[in-house]
Write a protein that holds these residues in place. Sequence first.
Motif, PDB file in Angstrom:
ATOM      1  N   THR A   2     -31.904 -86.334  48.753  1.00 46.68           N
ATOM      2  CA  THR A   2     -32.381 -85.129  49.400  1.00 46.68           C
ATOM      3  C   THR A   2     -33.687 -85.351  50.135  1.00 46.68           C
ATOM      4  OG1 THR A   2     -33.352 -84.477  47.297  1.00 46.68           O
ATOM      5  CG2 THR A   2     -31.215 -83.535  47.842  1.00 46.68           C
ATOM      6  N   PRO A   4     -36.472 -88.491  51.588  1.00 47.22           N
ATOM      7  CA  PRO A   4     -36.704 -89.933  51.716  1.00 47.22           C
ATOM      8  C   PRO A   4     -37.816 -90.373  50.773  1.00 47.22           C
ATOM      9  CG  PRO A   4     -37.553 -88.743  53.636  1.00 47.22           C
ATOM     10  CD  PRO A   4     -36.864 -87.741  52.769  1.00 47.22           C
ATOM     11  N   ILE A  84     -34.842 -94.394  53.525  1.00 45.97           N
ATOM     12  CA  ILE A  84     -33.631 -93.693  53.095  1.00 45.97           C
ATOM     13  C   ILE A  84     -32.531 -94.729  52.889  1.00 45.97           C
ATOM     14  CG2 ILE A  84     -31.828 -92.072  53.786  1.00 45.97           C
ATOM     15  CD1 ILE A  84     -33.959 -90.594  55.412  1.00 45.97           C
ATOM     16  N   ARG A  86     -29.001 -95.714  53.193  1.00 49.29           N
ATOM     17  CA  ARG A  86     -27.929 -95.248  54.061  1.00 49.29           C
ATOM     18  C   ARG A  86     -26.549 -95.595  53.489  1.00 49.29           C
ATOM     19  NH1 ARG A  86     -27.359 -93.266  58.866  1.00 49.29           N
ATOM     20  NH2 ARG A  86     -25.665 -93.866  60.246  1.00 49.29           N
ATOM     21  N   CYS A 137     -27.056 -91.713  51.351  1.00 51.04           N
ATOM     22  CA  CYS A 137     -26.658 -90.540  52.103  1.00 51.04           C
ATOM     23  C   CYS A 137     -25.144 -90.387  52.005  1.00 51.04           C
ATOM     24  CB  CYS A 137     -27.020 -90.697  53.577  1.00 51.04           C
ATOM     25  SG  CYS A 137     -28.767 -90.775  53.888  1.00 51.04           S
ATOM     26  N   ALA A 141     -24.387 -90.897  56.461  1.00 48.04           N
ATOM     27  CA  ALA A 141     -24.932 -90.053  57.533  1.00 48.04           C
ATOM     28  C   ALA A 141     -26.362 -90.347  57.840  1.00 48.04           C
ATOM     29  CB  ALA A 141     -24.780 -88.589  57.135  1.00 48.04           C
TER      30      ALA A 141
END
Length: 141
Positions: A2, A4, A84, A86, A137, A141
Amino acid sequence: MTHPHSLTIRVYYEDTDFSGLVYHASYLRFMERGRTELLRDLGLGQRALLQAQGGGGLFFVVRAMTIDFRKPAQMDDSLTVETIVRAVSGASFELDQRVLRGEEALVSARVKIAAVEGDRPRRLPSEVREKFASLACPHGA
């Protein structure tokens, strides 16, 4: 994930070139610190991973990086490195990283990290893969 992972970094004189702007290679160091702190926050100390199995343990290498330099940072700026997760696969994971000054994105990068043991690629141990996957993600995304 939710939010980073974030790391705050101050720009020092040593990070700049003769013009007082951040030297392009300094951003690589900033992003490396962001990745290292993400690992630490996941409970994955790099030293412990490396020392496992008599010193021939697991370590991570940058396999590929695409980087976009948008705007320069300057000496004394306070920057945030966002990381983040991925995607996660058998022996690697992919990260998106950004270096921001406030809300302004200065640099962004897509980084593919491979797991290595000794001098050979290695599948991520299940507990490591699960920790990264828990942050990934949805649908890359």
